[in-house]
Scaffold this active site. Structure first.
Site, PDB file in Angstrom:
ATOM      1  N   LYS A  22     -45.666   1.722   7.253  1.00 32.09           N
ATOM      2  CA  LYS A  22     -45.004   1.879   5.944  1.00 32.09           C
ATOM      3  C   LYS A  22     -45.989   1.597   4.806  1.00 32.09           C
ATOM      4  O   LYS A  22     -46.102   2.371   3.865  1.00 32.09           O
ATOM      5  CB  LYS A  22     -43.807   0.914   5.859  1.00 32.09           C
ATOM      6  CG  LYS A  22     -43.306   0.666   4.453  1.00 32.09           C
ATOM      7  CD  LYS A  22     -42.065  -0.189   4.436  1.00 32.09           C
ATOM      8  CE  LYS A  22     -42.195  -1.590   3.916  1.00 32.09           C
ATOM      9  NZ  LYS A  22     -42.788  -1.839   2.628  1.00 32.09           N
ATOM     10  N   ASN A  23     -46.695   0.470   4.909  1.00 31.16           N
ATOM     11  CA  ASN A  23     -47.543   0.070   3.786  1.00 31.16           C
ATOM     12  C   ASN A  23     -48.819   0.900   3.666  1.00 31.16           C
ATOM     13  O   ASN A  23     -49.565   0.751   2.702  1.00 31.16           O
ATOM     14  CB  ASN A  23     -47.884  -1.421   3.882  1.00 31.16           C
ATOM     15  CG  ASN A  23     -46.671  -2.285   3.579  1.00 31.16           C
ATOM     16  OD1 ASN A  23     -45.625  -1.763   3.178  1.00 31.16           O
ATOM     17  ND2 ASN A  23     -46.802  -3.585   3.769  1.00 31.16           N
ATOM     18  N   CYS A 115     -37.481  -5.603  -2.338  1.00 30.55           N
ATOM     19  CA  CYS A 115     -37.065  -6.912  -1.870  1.00 30.55           C
ATOM     20  C   CYS A 115     -37.421  -7.944  -2.922  1.00 30.55           C
ATOM     21  O   CYS A 115     -38.516  -7.920  -3.477  1.00 30.55           O
ATOM     22  CB  CYS A 115     -37.801  -7.258  -0.578  1.00 30.55           C
ATOM     23  SG  CYS A 115     -37.233  -6.320   0.828  1.00 30.55           S
ATOM     24  N   ARG A 120     -42.239 -11.070  -8.907  1.00 30.27           N
ATOM     25  CA  ARG A 120     -43.334 -10.248  -8.384  1.00 30.27           C
ATOM     26  C   ARG A 120     -43.910  -9.455  -9.548  1.00 30.27           C
ATOM     27  O   ARG A 120     -43.609  -8.283  -9.731  1.00 30.27           O
ATOM     28  CB  ARG A 120     -42.834  -9.315  -7.287  1.00 30.27           C
ATOM     29  CG  ARG A 120     -42.445 -10.057  -6.028  1.00 30.27           C
ATOM     30  CD  ARG A 120     -41.989  -9.131  -4.946  1.00 30.27           C
ATOM     31  NE  ARG A 120     -43.072  -8.462  -4.251  1.00 30.27           N
ATOM     32  CZ  ARG A 120     -42.871  -7.627  -3.234  1.00 30.27           C
ATOM     33  NH1 ARG A 120     -41.661  -7.354  -2.828  1.00 30.27           N
ATOM     34  NH2 ARG A 120     -43.896  -7.042  -2.634  1.00 30.27           N
ATOM     35  N   ASP A 303     -45.763 -10.868   5.749  1.00 31.70           N
ATOM     36  CA  ASP A 303     -44.721  -9.974   6.258  1.00 31.70           C
ATOM     37  C   ASP A 303     -44.295 -10.300   7.698  1.00 31.70           C
ATOM     38  O   ASP A 303     -43.399  -9.655   8.240  1.00 31.70           O
ATOM     39  CB  ASP A 303     -45.188  -8.505   6.187  1.00 31.70           C
ATOM     40  CG  ASP A 303     -45.152  -7.966   4.768  1.00 31.70           C
ATOM     41  OD1 ASP A 303     -44.632  -8.655   3.880  1.00 31.70           O
ATOM     42  OD2 ASP A 303     -45.651  -6.845   4.543  1.00 31.70           O
ATOM     43  N   ARG A 395     -35.616  -0.070   5.534  1.00 29.85           N
ATOM     44  CA  ARG A 395     -36.751   0.218   4.647  1.00 29.85           C
ATOM     45  C   ARG A 395     -38.063   0.199   5.430  1.00 29.85           C
ATOM     46  O   ARG A 395     -39.023   0.871   5.024  1.00 29.85           O
ATOM     47  CB  ARG A 395     -36.831  -0.826   3.530  1.00 29.85           C
ATOM     48  CG  ARG A 395     -35.626  -0.819   2.619  1.00 29.85           C
ATOM     49  CD  ARG A 395     -35.843  -1.748   1.460  1.00 29.85           C
ATOM     50  NE  ARG A 395     -37.154  -1.487   0.887  1.00 29.85           N
ATOM     51  CZ  ARG A 395     -37.831  -2.330   0.142  1.00 29.85           C
ATOM     52  NH1 ARG A 395     -37.334  -3.494  -0.157  1.00 29.85           N
ATOM     53  NH2 ARG A 395     -39.017  -2.007  -0.325  1.00 29.85           N
TER      54      ARG A 395
HETATM   55  C1  UD1 Z   1     -47.921  -5.541  -0.420  1.00 31.17           C
HETATM   56  C2  UD1 Z   1     -47.022  -5.057   0.686  1.00 31.17           C
HETATM   57  C3  UD1 Z   1     -46.044  -6.154   1.083  1.00 31.17           C
HETATM   58  C4  UD1 Z   1     -46.802  -7.427   1.446  1.00 31.17           C
HETATM   59  C5  UD1 Z   1     -47.778  -7.823   0.342  1.00 31.17           C
HETATM   60  C6  UD1 Z   1     -48.682  -8.978   0.717  1.00 31.17           C
HETATM   61  C7  UD1 Z   1     -46.860  -2.680   0.291  1.00 31.17           C
HETATM   62  C8  UD1 Z   1     -46.006  -1.521  -0.117  1.00 31.17           C
HETATM   63  N1  UD1 Z   1     -46.287  -3.900   0.226  1.00 31.17           N
HETATM   64  O1  UD1 Z   1     -47.070  -5.867  -1.536  1.00 31.17           O
HETATM   65  O2  UD1 Z   1     -45.306  -5.698   2.220  1.00 31.17           O
HETATM   66  O3  UD1 Z   1     -45.880  -8.487   1.612  1.00 31.17           O
HETATM   67  O4  UD1 Z   1     -48.627  -6.696   0.019  1.00 31.17           O
HETATM   68  O5  UD1 Z   1     -49.371  -8.702   1.877  1.00 31.17           O
HETATM   69  O6  UD1 Z   1     -47.993  -2.507   0.688  1.00 31.17           O
HETATM   70  N2  UD1 Z   1     -49.146 -10.544  -7.960  1.00 31.17           N
HETATM   71  C9  UD1 Z   1     -49.203 -10.898  -9.287  1.00 31.17           C
HETATM   72  N3  UD1 Z   1     -49.456  -9.913 -10.219  1.00 31.17           N
HETATM   73  C10 UD1 Z   1     -49.644  -8.611  -9.857  1.00 31.17           C
HETATM   74  C11 UD1 Z   1     -49.586  -8.258  -8.485  1.00 31.17           C
HETATM   75  C12 UD1 Z   1     -49.333  -9.260  -7.557  1.00 31.17           C
HETATM   76  O7  UD1 Z   1     -49.051 -12.065  -9.646  1.00 31.17           O
HETATM   77  O8  UD1 Z   1     -49.867  -7.773 -10.745  1.00 31.17           O
HETATM   78  C13 UD1 Z   1     -48.830 -11.607  -6.958  1.00 31.17           C
HETATM   79  C14 UD1 Z   1     -47.469 -11.350  -6.303  1.00 31.17           C
HETATM   80  O9  UD1 Z   1     -46.418 -11.861  -7.088  1.00 31.17           O
HETATM   81  C15 UD1 Z   1     -47.602 -12.056  -4.980  1.00 31.17           C
HETATM   82  C16 UD1 Z   1     -49.083 -11.851  -4.637  1.00 31.17           C
HETATM   83  O10 UD1 Z   1     -49.730 -11.501  -5.863  1.00 31.17           O
HETATM   84  O11 UD1 Z   1     -47.336 -13.421  -5.126  1.00 31.17           O
HETATM   85  C17 UD1 Z   1     -49.327 -10.768  -3.597  1.00 31.17           C
HETATM   86  O12 UD1 Z   1     -48.844  -9.553  -4.057  1.00 31.17           O
HETATM   87  P1  UD1 Z   1     -49.492  -8.148  -3.641  1.00 31.17           P
HETATM   88  O13 UD1 Z   1     -50.659  -8.356  -2.735  1.00 31.17           O
HETATM   89  O14 UD1 Z   1     -49.712  -7.398  -4.889  1.00 31.17           O
HETATM   90  O15 UD1 Z   1     -48.299  -7.515  -2.832  1.00 31.17           O
HETATM   91  P2  UD1 Z   1     -47.695  -6.082  -2.985  1.00 31.17           P
HETATM   92  O16 UD1 Z   1     -48.777  -5.076  -3.192  1.00 31.17           O
HETATM   93  O17 UD1 Z   1     -46.543  -6.105  -3.902  1.00 31.17           O
END
Ligand code: UD1
Length: 420
Positions: A22-23, A115, A120, A303, A395
């Site tokens: 998925k990711n 989710c 986030r 995850d 999902r």
């Molecule tokens: C992706 C994955 C999700 C996984 C996560 C961490 C996809 C579609 N989803 O989510 O399944 O759980 O990586 O491995 O690939 N953060 C900020 N500001 C930002 C962006 C992130 O503060 O602009 C923080 C988030 O709140 C969180 C952390 O960084 O605490 C990690 O987030 P991130 O690595 O960005 O996860 P996703 O890309 O949303």
């Protein structure tokens, strides 16, 4: 609203095939905004993929799906406002930002949903594209982004955000000059996105290390790409077998990408055998509880945290789970407690004291991986577990109940509408 009904106690045996990740496929679909045509193989049949396809079709793309093969024809983007209802269903809709900026020069993105794992934010994404020459205006409707002059630059991420790394890669492909992302995410899905983008003509190097360099190009072509297997789906099945007991070969995986889960299962006294494209898990259902700390790759994946917690609920001894990636990712705990778990939360740590036997109960999937954790726990619990809100599970898991039945689990999906 469908639900799962599970009769716990069946041992699992046989073989299960893992679907595409998925990711990995979601950012790749965002990348197809920049191609004229692409064929994707090993595409998982998931609701997040269907929503993304609907969004892309809404933007003017022509997509056909045949089993796990997707044909994408892009004859030009006709709309730059992403549909609110679909975007509100998944956080990954933010990934369309980079692809849209590169291909259409502007985009309006409703605030992404998905989710709820604490706050986030998307500040890292926005700051990065702003630095690349994008104007951003926020309103109650969402975020309006317009390219002034898409220019490569040096970006150092404050945290190796997976999504931000992907968005910058997408925006950098057609930007002028060179984009360097340091302290970037190194997840296998980043490497797969780079592989896809390079096969349509991008010039990306360093994916899988903490510094990625993207040399902007003027034009991109088409390609055929096979999506990597889903390491989280694979890990979920491994933990299911560990908890329920049995012997199952989990096929179509890349064992190297499962290293942190394999290590923790071995620490918990579970037997795991690796082959080139499969892992075999053999367990008597008795687990020695251990400590877990979630970290960006190659650390233990956030995850997989809820599923491992489900395993530890019925394990021997006490284990501590430290969630360092997301601020509020213990929403499954009250549900596990309904099943008899002994868990206390102290800030970002959960202390799990194994109980002799978890018991079936009526519980609710609070998010995607929490839902998977409840299914796993239901498989080894005594009696019947009923799980509602399983649309979250849809999902990220293709035919979850069917695959589990294939290895001997007693699980059925009940369609509420059909019952009424
Ligand atoms: C992706 C994955 C999700 C996984 C996560 C961490 C996809 C579609 N989803 O989510 O399944 O759980 O990586 O491995 O690939 N953060 C900020 N500001 C930002 C962006 C992130 O503060 O602009 C923080 C988030 O709140 C969180 C952390 O960084 O605490 C990690 O987030 P991130 O690595 O960005 O996860 P996703 O890309 O949303």
């Amino acid at each position: 609203m469908d639900r799962y009904v599970i009769c716990g106690g069946e041992r699992l045996s046989g073989q299960v095939k893992i679907s595409g990740a998925k990711n990995a496929v979601l950012p790749i679909l965002a990348g197809t905004l920049m191609t004229k045509n692409a064929v994707l193989k090993n595409v998982p049949n998931l609701s997040d993929v269907s929503y993304t396809v609907e969004i892309l079709e809404n933007l003017g793309m022509n997509i056909t799906i045949e089993n796990d093969k997707m044909n994408i024809i892009n004859s030009g983007i006709v709309n730059t406002v992403l549909p609110t209802e679909l975007c509100s269903k998944m956080r990954s809709s933010i990934l369309l930002m980079g692809g849209m900026l590169a291909s259409a020069g502007e985009v309006t993105i409703p605030y992404p949903g998905g989710c709820s794992l604490g706050s986030r934010p998307i500040d890292i994404h926005l700051k990065a594209v702003e630095k690349m020459g994008v104007e951003i205006a926020e309103s109650s409707k969402g975020i309006y982004c317009k390219v002034r002059n898409l220019q490569g630059t040096k970006i150092k991420l404050p945290f190796p955000s997976v999504g931000a790394t992907e968005n910058i890669m997408l925006a950098g492909v057609l930007a002028k000059g060179e984009t360097t992302i340091s302290n970037c995410a190194i997840e296998p899905e980043i490497v797969d996105l780079a592989k896809f983008l390079n096969s349509i003509g991008a010039k990306i190097s360093g994916a899988g290390t903490d510094t990625i360099v993207i040399k902007g190009v003027n034009e991109l072509g088409g390609c055929c790409h096979r999506v990597i297997p889903d390491r989280i789906e694979a890990g979920t099945f491994m933990i299911a077998v560990a908890g329920a007991g049995g012997n199952v070969k989990i096929q179509d995986v890349i064992p190297e990408q499962l290293r942190p889960v394999i290590s923790k299962l071995k620490e918990a006294d579970v037997e795991v055998k690796e082959d080139e494209n499969s892992v075999t898990v053999c367990s008597d259902g008795f687990i020695a509880n251990t400590d877990i700390k979630t970290m960006p790759y190659p650390g233990f994946p956030t995850d997989m945290q809820a599923q491992f917690m489900g395993l530890m609920c019925g394990g021997l001894g006490t284990g501590i789970i430290n969630e360092t990636v997301f601020e509020n990712r213990f929403m499954q705990v009250p549900e596990f407690i309904k099943m008899g778990a002994d868990i206390t939360i102290e800030g970002r740590c959960a202390v799990v004291k194994g109980v002799e036997k978890m018991k079936g109960a009526k519980v609710r999937a609070t998010d995607l991986r929490a839902g998977a954790g409840l299914v796993i726990t239901g498989l080894s619990a005594e009696g019947v577990t009923e799980i509602t809100d399983i649309h979250y599970i849809d999902r990220g898991y293709e035919n979850f109940d069917g695959k589990l039945r294939g290895i001997g689990a007693d699980i059925i999906r009940i369609n509420e509408q059909a019952v009424q």
